[in-house]
Design a protein around this motif. Sequence first.
Motif, PDB file in Angstrom:
ATOM      1  N   ILE A 355       0.852  -1.196   0.000  1.00  0.00           N
ATOM      2  CA  ILE A 355       0.000   0.000   0.000  1.00  0.00           C
ATOM      3  C   ILE A 355       0.882   1.238   0.000  1.00  0.00           C
ATOM      4  N   SER A 356       0.612   2.148  -0.920  1.00  0.00           N
ATOM      5  CA  SER A 356       1.270   3.453  -0.909  1.00  0.00           C
ATOM      6  C   SER A 356       0.408   4.428  -0.132  1.00  0.00           C
ATOM      7  N   ALA A 357       0.985   5.026   0.915  1.00  0.00           N
ATOM      8  CA  ALA A 357       0.308   6.104   1.642  1.00  0.00           C
ATOM      9  C   ALA A 357       1.162   7.365   1.555  1.00  0.00           C
ATOM     10  N   MET A 358       1.795   7.528   0.396  1.00  0.00           N
ATOM     11  CA  MET A 358       2.657   8.684   0.159  1.00  0.00           C
ATOM     12  C   MET A 358       1.869   9.829  -0.477  1.00  0.00           C
ATOM     13  N   PRO A 359       2.329  11.072  -0.311  1.00  0.00           N
ATOM     14  CA  PRO A 359       1.685  12.198  -0.996  1.00  0.00           C
ATOM     15  C   PRO A 359       1.799  12.040  -2.510  1.00  0.00           C
ATOM     16  N   VAL A 360       0.893  12.660  -3.253  1.00  0.00           N
ATOM     17  CA  VAL A 360       0.856  12.483  -4.699  1.00  0.00           C
ATOM     18  C   VAL A 360       2.164  12.905  -5.350  1.00  0.00           C
ATOM     19  N   ASP A 361       2.791  13.971  -4.872  1.00  0.00           N
ATOM     20  CA  ASP A 361       4.020  14.445  -5.501  1.00  0.00           C
ATOM     21  C   ASP A 361       5.174  13.468  -5.308  1.00  0.00           C
ATOM     22  N   ILE A 362       5.151  12.716  -4.229  1.00  0.00           N
ATOM     23  CA  ILE A 362       6.177  11.701  -3.989  1.00  0.00           C
ATOM     24  C   ILE A 362       5.864  10.434  -4.781  1.00  0.00           C
ATOM     25  N   VAL A 363       4.586  10.051  -4.821  1.00  0.00           N
ATOM     26  CA  VAL A 363       4.188   8.868  -5.588  1.00  0.00           C
ATOM     27  C   VAL A 363       4.622   9.017  -7.049  1.00  0.00           C
ATOM     28  N   LYS A 364       4.429  10.207  -7.611  1.00  0.00           N
ATOM     29  CA  LYS A 364       4.775  10.417  -9.018  1.00  0.00           C
ATOM     30  C   LYS A 364       6.262  10.155  -9.289  1.00  0.00           C
ATOM     31  N   ASP A 381      -0.534  12.977 -13.149  1.00  0.00           N
ATOM     32  CA  ASP A 381       0.097  14.197 -13.660  1.00  0.00           C
ATOM     33  C   ASP A 381      -0.805  15.414 -13.503  1.00  0.00           C
ATOM     34  N   GLU A 382      -2.110  15.170 -13.361  1.00  0.00           N
ATOM     35  CA  GLU A 382      -3.070  16.272 -13.231  1.00  0.00           C
ATOM     36  C   GLU A 382      -3.207  16.766 -11.795  1.00  0.00           C
ATOM     37  N   LEU A 383      -2.499  16.148 -10.883  1.00  0.00           N
ATOM     38  CA  LEU A 383      -2.605  16.499  -9.461  1.00  0.00           C
ATOM     39  C   LEU A 383      -1.246  16.926  -8.921  1.00  0.00           C
ATOM     40  N   GLU A 384      -1.248  17.935  -8.067  1.00  0.00           N
ATOM     41  CA  GLU A 384      -0.017  18.345  -7.389  1.00  0.00           C
ATOM     42  C   GLU A 384      -0.373  19.046  -6.085  1.00  0.00           C
ATOM     43  N   GLY A 385       0.579  19.008  -5.170  1.00  0.00           N
ATOM     44  CA  GLY A 385       0.363  19.639  -3.878  1.00  0.00           C
ATOM     45  C   GLY A 385       0.460  21.150  -3.953  1.00  0.00           C
ATOM     46  N   PRO A 504       6.250  22.982   0.841  1.00  0.00           N
ATOM     47  CA  PRO A 504       6.194  23.257  -0.604  1.00  0.00           C
ATOM     48  C   PRO A 504       5.077  22.524  -1.333  1.00  0.00           C
ATOM     49  N   ARG A 505       4.747  21.314  -0.845  1.00  0.00           N
ATOM     50  CA  ARG A 505       3.664  20.554  -1.477  1.00  0.00           C
ATOM     51  C   ARG A 505       2.774  19.988  -0.377  1.00  0.00           C
ATOM     52  N   SER A 506       1.740  20.734  -0.072  1.00  0.00           N
ATOM     53  CA  SER A 506       0.810  20.313   0.976  1.00  0.00           C
ATOM     54  C   SER A 506      -0.312  19.496   0.332  1.00  0.00           C
ATOM     55  N   VAL A 507      -1.545  19.674   0.792  1.00  0.00           N
ATOM     56  CA  VAL A 507      -2.674  18.942   0.218  1.00  0.00           C
ATOM     57  C   VAL A 507      -2.776  19.232  -1.281  1.00  0.00           C
ATOM     58  N   TYR A 508      -3.396  18.319  -2.033  1.00  0.00           N
ATOM     59  CA  TYR A 508      -3.462  18.516  -3.481  1.00  0.00           C
ATOM     60  C   TYR A 508      -4.216  19.800  -3.801  1.00  0.00           C
ATOM     61  N   ALA A 509      -3.776  20.462  -4.858  1.00  0.00           N
ATOM     62  CA  ALA A 509      -4.388  21.726  -5.258  1.00  0.00           C
ATOM     63  C   ALA A 509      -5.762  21.467  -5.858  1.00  0.00           C
ATOM     64  N   ALA A 510      -6.808  21.862  -5.143  1.00  0.00           N
ATOM     65  CA  ALA A 510      -8.180  21.593  -5.576  1.00  0.00           C
ATOM     66  C   ALA A 510      -8.668  22.697  -6.504  1.00  0.00           C
ATOM     67  N   ILE A 511      -7.944  22.888  -7.590  1.00  0.00           N
ATOM     68  CA  ILE A 511      -8.364  23.855  -8.597  1.00  0.00           C
ATOM     69  C   ILE A 511      -9.468  23.224  -9.441  1.00  0.00           C
ATOM     70  N   PRO A 512     -10.220  24.019 -10.191  1.00  0.00           N
ATOM     71  CA  PRO A 512     -11.336  23.450 -10.949  1.00  0.00           C
ATOM     72  C   PRO A 512     -10.904  22.306 -11.869  1.00  0.00           C
ATOM     73  N   GLY A 513     -11.735  21.278 -11.896  1.00  0.00           N
ATOM     74  CA  GLY A 513     -11.527  20.167 -12.807  1.00  0.00           C
ATOM     75  C   GLY A 513     -10.606  19.078 -12.325  1.00  0.00           C
ATOM     76  N   ARG A 514     -10.116  19.164 -11.086  1.00  0.00           N
ATOM     77  CA  ARG A 514      -9.147  18.164 -10.613  1.00  0.00           C
ATOM     78  C   ARG A 514      -9.800  16.932 -10.004  1.00  0.00           C
ATOM     79  N   ASN A 515     -11.007  17.071  -9.493  1.00  0.00           N
ATOM     80  CA  ASN A 515     -11.611  15.983  -8.706  1.00  0.00           C
ATOM     81  C   ASN A 515     -11.714  14.679  -9.494  1.00  0.00           C
ATOM     82  N   LYS A 516     -11.934  14.796 -10.781  1.00  0.00           N
ATOM     83  CA  LYS A 516     -12.125  13.592 -11.603  1.00  0.00           C
ATOM     84  C   LYS A 516     -10.839  12.794 -11.782  1.00  0.00           C
ATOM     85  N   TYR A 517      -9.706  13.404 -11.449  1.00  0.00           N
ATOM     86  CA  TYR A 517      -8.425  12.709 -11.591  1.00  0.00           C
ATOM     87  C   TYR A 517      -7.960  12.035 -10.297  1.00  0.00           C
ATOM     88  N   ARG A 518      -8.684  12.243  -9.227  1.00  0.00           N
ATOM     89  CA  ARG A 518      -8.298  11.587  -7.969  1.00  0.00           C
ATOM     90  C   ARG A 518      -8.559  10.084  -8.113  1.00  0.00           C
TER      91      ARG A 518
END
Length: 624
Positions: A355-364, A381-385, A504-518
Amino acid sequence: LNTHHKQISNMKLSLLALAAAVVAPSQCGAFAPHARVTSTPSVSRSTKGSNLVMKDFPKPNVENTDNYRIGQELSSSFRTNLKATEGQKKKVAIVGGGLSGLACAKYLVDAGHEPVVYEARDVLGGKVSAWQDEDGDWIETGLHIFFGAYPNMMNLFDELDIHDRLQWKIHQMIFAMQELPGEFTTFDFIPGIPAPFNFGLAILMNQKMLTLGEKIQTAPPLLPMLIEGQPFIDAQDELSVTEFMRKYGMPERINEEVFIAMAKALDFIDPDKLSMTVVLTAMNRFLNEDNGLQMAFLDGNQPDRLCAPMKDHIEANGGKVIMNSPMKEIVTNDDGTVNHLLMRNGEKIVADEYISAMPVDIVKRMVPEKWQNMPYFRQFDELEGIPVINLHMWFDSKLKAVDHLCFSRSPLLSVYADMSVTCKEYYDPEKSMLELVFAPCSPIAGGNVNWISKSDEEIIDATMGELARLFPTEIAADDKWPATKNQGPQGQARLTKYSVVKVPRSVYAAIPGRNKYRPSQTTPIPHFTMAGDWTSQKFLGSMEGAVLGGKLAAEVVANRAKGNADKPIKEIQQHIVDAAAAHVPKKPWGVKGEGAIAFGAGAELKKGNQKLLEEVDPAQFVSA
């Protein structure tokens, strides 16, 4: 039944009468937090302002909600229908000892499995980690608040029997008045009034932020959220808060008075950058749960008061938590399945489940070459902290603070609290220690200035200027901090010490259109599961989202161990599918360096880790 309808009608009439009373002009008054903490909670109002006296309040009834019961049912399932028999027990390797990884391990041991959590750092918690400085003072990665509308977190506190570690505050929201320096105003939630009426009345009763006409104009666009629920909320992800507001004819001033404060508190960005789904998700919880907006502080540092009980539970029930164990690489077989985890010390970790419980920027940075053409992983690639800065500021005297979270409504600050008042471990009757969230702090977060690249002294000076506005008669003019030069002689409080924690990279940036990529917790890789607050779940990137993400990952593994079909993989956007095949796989970058910055958390930037950040994440130093 007739009696029940009559009671509801009477309640509605009472609410209308109360609403009519509270909108009367004679009831206006801003909240001036100039009272000492005492044992008797009370509110007094006047036309010049009001003094609020606060203390810790009893735990509200957070259990009587559908979301709590759903969370409770899932918790219970690990001990019942998902409980493994002796032959079904799995050895599970979990990478990451933040809240999501710890929650995942907690529920796996409840289900009878043997998880081992591998944490790269010497402290647990990830984005809720904390450490002590040379004076023994605790430095926290972030200012963390617990809401009544955190059902899985509240279940976790109950299961670990640590509810007494939450210090609940009065059911209220406190906002600084931008145009009236030194004054505050409140949304007051009246005890005994059910949701959503309590929220509506709290807004109606406040006479300082919106006119009655603006309040009436604000309500209709929010009705579909209450009637249609989650489908309507999810459909708004393509719109920013500002775009939603203008599309549905909401008054412009609601942006200045409410949405800016909400956006910066929820995701550290301004409303023109934040997805409306985030705000509606939060509001839906708050509008549907009587005590959803009631807030609590942890009574001490997060590693000891929250992470340690989770670790103790895991280890008491057959699991392990190992710190200082950074992973170097996910090693795969020819068919793409996981062969083992290669740790930096050369150890090979072989398990039944990974199981990966790493932040998205580290997982990438860790995705193996054989996985890189899979659409599931390309959507990452569509998600970042999002960057954020957390400040601790110690003063030589007591500021006239309140025992609560305050929404600063400042261009530079999000929320703050005087931790010397709100938190038992940090209590000091003589001196104040403010913890503040500095946001937005970077062009990545939509800010006009790249504060991540600024020196600590520049950040503190700018903050002192904001505090001079919030506390105009208390902050002293101090030559060391030019932003305080206009302070009058009555100001006496001087800064004695500070800490600047950059994430530098906290919670994922919830800018418009990102939810569908989670992504779903289920992945296309057999026996490899994804956890984290950024994975697909109905709550935000938050402590609640982290716990739920870990819990859902544990459910995937426990369900699979019972011989059941895997939970489905979330639908992936067609343009991601179309582009994935053309991607050229490369050897994964991996994680360079050590410490919090390297592994996706926060730290006080010194020369060493700043140089590392410049190398591995140069976008952090791009000018606005």
